[in-house]
Design an enzyme around this catalytic site. Sequence first.
Site, PDB file in Angstrom:
ATOM      1  N   GLU A 107       0.831  -1.209   0.000  1.00  0.00           N
ATOM      2  CA  GLU A 107       0.000   0.000   0.000  1.00  0.00           C
ATOM      3  C   GLU A 107       0.864   1.257   0.000  1.00  0.00           C
ATOM      4  OE1 GLU A 107      -2.817  -0.407  -1.085  1.00  0.00           O
ATOM      5  OE2 GLU A 107      -4.294  -0.359   0.542  1.00  0.00           O
ATOM      6  N   THR A 144      -5.434   7.504  -5.572  1.00  0.00           N
ATOM      7  CA  THR A 144      -5.460   7.597  -4.111  1.00  0.00           C
ATOM      8  C   THR A 144      -4.533   8.700  -3.612  1.00  0.00           C
ATOM      9  OG1 THR A 144      -5.946   5.235  -3.928  1.00  0.00           O
ATOM     10  CG2 THR A 144      -5.093   6.323  -1.963  1.00  0.00           C
TER      11      THR A 144
END
Length: 308
Positions: free
Chosen positions: A128, A180
Amino acid sequence: MKKVKLKVPATVANLVCGFDILGMAVHDPYDEMEFRLLETPEIIIKHTDSFGLPEEPTGNVAGIVLLKIQEYFNLKNGFEVIIRKHIKPGSGLGSSAASAAGAAFGANILLGNKLSKEEMVHFAMFGEELASGVRHADNIAPCIYGGITLVKSTNPIDIIPLNSPDLFVTAVHPQVEVKTSDARQILKKNITLKSAVEQWGNIAGLVAGIQKNDLPLIGRSLTDVIIEPIRSILIPKFDKIKEKSLQLGALGGGISGSGPSIFMLSEQKETAEKMAQMMKSVYDEIEIESLVYVSKINPKGIQLVEEA
């Protein structure tokens, strides 16, 4: 040579008010990942989808996780992983988390289940970090644990599995891109105490509603006064879809992760399917393609399909 096949689910992060701490696994869409343990120390990544993701291990979300695990155990073995993604990157449905969590989960099986769930989350967060610049676990945790999870802390890792109410999830992914990293950059760095108190009340109410299976309380708590008002401007027709979903009987919902996907919770399958039709119709009207999914909350998370 050992082989493992996994079905790795999409996830909905934040659950409206729980920025970076709440997440939920769903059944559809999902990625397929196949792993082999190699006798040589190389990491081989192969994508059989059409998203054009990098296959160099240091630049691949799954690859970096496998490299970290290899380093941690000082392995002489390597891994080959074949990934077929159905969760489109940039969808807000945990595409990078699926690759990262799937890599940690698959490697753990090949190594004889040496890692705890918390340790798998630890390694998956490196993926991530590569994808978004932040080591967050709100997608990874439900992917590995299943159901709905609360990330109390990432340092040290403290994951609290919550109940999984018997609810339907309708999600629409309009085919527009929201990165994101970009969706994080536009957020305010400071908020008022008044907003913080209101948000704390919503988070506490949502967790209490989930644990008590109090559906009206869940619905009243699915409100975000901090993140959604800013991020929703990146998503075409967000307000219209939310308003129409509530009119059709949704308990509530909002942005899935950083968007552009939108999710709604409902008690009845008929309501969920009506919302799916409405969502597609709204985007058809403005000539934006969309993918719509209806499923229940996935209580198991990653599924082992084959082990040989």
